[in-house]
Design a protein around this motif. Sequence first.
Motif, PDB file in Angstrom:
ATOM      1  N   ARG A 162       0.831  -1.213   0.000  1.00 38.11           N
ATOM      2  CA  ARG A 162       0.000   0.000   0.000  1.00 38.11           C
ATOM      3  C   ARG A 162       0.860   1.255   0.000  1.00 38.11           C
ATOM      4  N   ALA A 163       2.036   1.219   0.636  1.00 40.71           N
ATOM      5  CA  ALA A 163       2.935   2.384   0.640  1.00 40.71           C
ATOM      6  C   ALA A 163       3.445   2.678  -0.756  1.00 40.71           C
ATOM      7  N   GLU A 164       3.734   1.635  -1.534  1.00 40.01           N
ATOM      8  CA  GLU A 164       4.198   1.847  -2.923  1.00 40.01           C
ATOM      9  C   GLU A 164       3.101   2.440  -3.800  1.00 40.01           C
ATOM     10  N   ASN A 165       1.848   2.009  -3.499  1.00 37.70           N
ATOM     11  CA  ASN A 165       0.742   2.510  -4.334  1.00 37.70           C
ATOM     12  C   ASN A 165       0.419   3.978  -4.053  1.00 37.70           C
ATOM     13  N   ARG A 166       0.756   4.476  -2.841  1.00 38.95           N
ATOM     14  CA  ARG A 166       0.524   5.896  -2.543  1.00 38.95           C
ATOM     15  C   ARG A 166       1.712   6.703  -3.119  1.00 38.95           C
ATOM     16  N   ARG A 167       1.538   7.197  -4.354  1.00 41.85           N
ATOM     17  CA  ARG A 167       2.668   7.759  -5.056  1.00 41.85           C
ATOM     18  C   ARG A 167       2.243   8.875  -6.035  1.00 41.85           C
ATOM     19  N   VAL A 168       3.267   9.623  -6.463  1.00 40.44           N
ATOM     20  CA  VAL A 168       3.102  10.577  -7.605  1.00 40.44           C
ATOM     21  C   VAL A 168       4.162  10.216  -8.633  1.00 40.44           C
TER      22      VAL A 168
END
Length: 454
Positions: A442-448
């Motif tokens: 989930r941390a990788e998916n929260r991205r720009v």
Amino acid sequence: MKNIKVVLFALILVLGISTLKAQDNNNPWSIGLGVNAVDFYPTNPGLEGHGSWLNEFVNAGDHFNMVPSISKVTVGKYLTDGFSIEAAGSINTINKIGDNTSSDDSYFSLDGAVKYDLNEVFGETAWFDPYASVGGGYVWMDNFGTGTFNGALGFNLWFNENFGFNLESKYKHAFESNIVQHFQHSAGIIIKFGGTDKDGDGIYDKDDACPDVFGLVEYNGCPDADNDGVIDSKDDCPNVAGLESLNGCPDADGDGITDADDACPNDKGIKANKGCPDSDGDGVVDKNDKCPSVAGPEANNGCPWPDTDGDGVLDKDDNCINVVGTASNNGCPEITAVEVAKLEDLFKTVYFDTSKDSFKSETIARLDEAAQIMAKYPTAKFAISGHTDSVGNNASNLKLSEKRATAVKNYLTSKGVSGNNLTAKGFGEDMPIASNNTKSGRAENRRVEVKLVN
């Protein structure tokens, strides 16, 4: 018989004169006053008291008959081509007929003649005017009269346009034997008159090329108002002195183009440029050329196009005139693959506060570094995309991702990156790059992310 000869002579004289057409020539009329001398001696060879032909022709003391007064009057009219007619009347007293004396017989004559100016043959001399004449007349001596056939040679010496001296010798062949053949010599003054000068310029209308306008002798009576040697009737600029080659119009710069048609009358130019010079030959005349000594296009006011940044792309074609670039990119620099990869790595470490579009403090330095790279490439366009994990509902995640993508765009533009080169879009939880079932995923998916699109 005598009357028939008189009538025949008169008819011949009238017919001869009527075939000539009078013209309006300078001073066509003349009057002569003088003396005459009648000489019988050299014309009647074989007669007692007479010599052979022309013998003692000028022996005035022995043979001339004269009276001490005006004894001859003539009236003449000039006709055409050297021809004129003349009527003459004379009186005399005859006391010498050859070597014989006479009892002072009275002598009267009336003569008519057609005269021809011999200058038409010899060439005009102006002051000396020889002539020959032929005609007829009638002579009375006491109670006898006879018609005569006359031939003469003479000349006029002109002292001026109107006044001269005349000398003539005329042979008279009598038709009746009671008056023998003789010479009549005469000398006197002659006055010409009758010429017209309507414009009063001193040039008779016959010789005046402009008879109704006051003019100058050197121009045959035509005026030259500007005194440039071109008469007004042929002068396109009669009030301004000019050149004969330009029909009397001026050419101040001497380029062969009249001042009236010369866009640069004080600077020597060429006809193709309407009389203006083009020193550098670039097609832009000097007065409109900001660089008259260096060839350049008209679109740049005659100056050559500059290349401010020295990248080989002229400023007119260079979208980045102050930054070295490439011709393929219209003079702008092209971002390298290394720097694109650098940007992608920087954006992977852009972090936001939980459920917010505000940046974590450690993100600012990365965004500043990314902005510096992007600003170096003013034509490079980037797509910014925002993403979330699957926690929460999809609608709120989509909205949050859009806010975060926009926040990145706004920050970059605040640091000098052109907003026209950036797009921002949120995709919510729809494009995961890892599993949302784990915390790390989930941390990788929260991205720009940022992608080079051009």
